[in-house]
Write an enzyme that holds these catalytic residues in place. Sequence first.
Site, PDB file in Angstrom:
ATOM      1  N   HIS A   1       5.574   2.395  -7.073  1.00 45.24           N
ATOM      2  CA  HIS A   1       5.367   3.349  -5.641  1.00 45.24           C
ATOM      3  C   HIS A   1       6.167   2.512  -4.614  1.00 45.24           C
ATOM      4  O   HIS A   1       6.156   1.505  -4.558  1.00 45.24           O
ATOM      5  CB  HIS A   1       4.080   3.908  -5.436  1.00 45.24           C
ATOM      6  CG  HIS A   1       2.959   2.618  -4.840  1.00 45.24           C
ATOM      7  ND1 HIS A   1       2.238   1.902  -5.586  1.00 45.24           N
ATOM      8  CD2 HIS A   1       3.320   1.988  -3.701  1.00 45.24           C
ATOM      9  CE1 HIS A   1       1.457   1.305  -4.824  1.00 45.24           C
ATOM     10  NE2 HIS A   1       1.966   1.070  -3.785  1.00 45.24           N
TER      11      HIS A   1
ATOM     12  N   ASP B   1       3.963   3.024   6.851  1.00 44.25           N
ATOM     13  CA  ASP B   1       2.341   3.462   6.147  1.00 44.25           C
ATOM     14  C   ASP B   1       1.483   2.755   7.069  1.00 44.25           C
ATOM     15  O   ASP B   1       1.708   1.865   7.740  1.00 44.25           O
ATOM     16  CB  ASP B   1       2.579   3.455   4.636  1.00 44.25           C
ATOM     17  CG  ASP B   1       2.653   2.015   4.221  1.00 44.25           C
ATOM     18  OD1 ASP B   1       2.742   1.260   4.915  1.00 44.25           O
ATOM     19  OD2 ASP B   1       2.738   2.212   2.979  1.00 44.25           O
TER      20      ASP B   1
END
Length: 289
Positions: A177, A100
């Site tokens: 997450h 990410d």
Amino acid sequence: KLYLESEGFNWKSVDIFLNKLYYDYRNLIRRIEMKIVVKENYSEMSKYAADIIAELVRNKPDCVIGFATGGTPIGTYKELIRMHKEEGLDFSGVRSFNLDEYLGVGIDLSKPYSLDQSYARFMHEELFSHINIKKENIRIPDGLSKNPEEFCKSYEEEIKKTGGIDLQILGIGGDGHWAFNEPGSSFTSRTRIEALAKQTLDDNYEAFYKNAGVSREQMPHYAITMGIGTILEAKSAIMLANGSKKADIVAQALEGPVTTDVTASAIQLYKGDVTVILDKGAAAGLKKL
């Protein structure tokens, strides 16, 4: 059935027993597929993780590794750097994809490291600049892309062109997450733009942006992230967690229901080889070890 009930037979108790039996069986099967390793401390778990990565690099010099950012893998990266410098671990053929990057943020080497909060800079400082991985083999989501939606599609295509990720390194966020796949993310999701949840914003502000003098309003509120579906396609994975603060969420991810409320619980659906590496603090909530 009526006769048994008339004799005081409790169907509810049988149902509870069968459900418990199924739950225990399900967890046993998952334990066979999922290796959980508990180490005494952070240093030991970092070395164990580094050994897994190093073995892959030695056996498959052109392997594809999915790298993660955050505080947890830093110890593993330090050990890989040591192996490269002292043992000659060769990363020249390794290809990498990062999970990410913040949208609207890019690496700026003219800034002090503490003021550059891009994940590209993190990887440069914590690993890539200390090993012999080739620049052209490094792939990190481009937070400054002029067309981020198209970039996300091309990122997926690049992963496929390499033959897929051989080993994905994962952490777990405070709300469970993976990467920036916030609670509610689909398990079939692909690389995309994701709005950051309040807990992620709060955690990142305290960990990074506060010290860099960036206000909550100025910090990134969106990110480009690999999807859960993308992550689950990796041929193998290691998930790292340390500290007692992660104990509850680790237990939910590994032993609780598979739910998009805790996106890391998707690890229970993993079809490849997966190793979870914890220190004693992070493992404290597990009941099925």
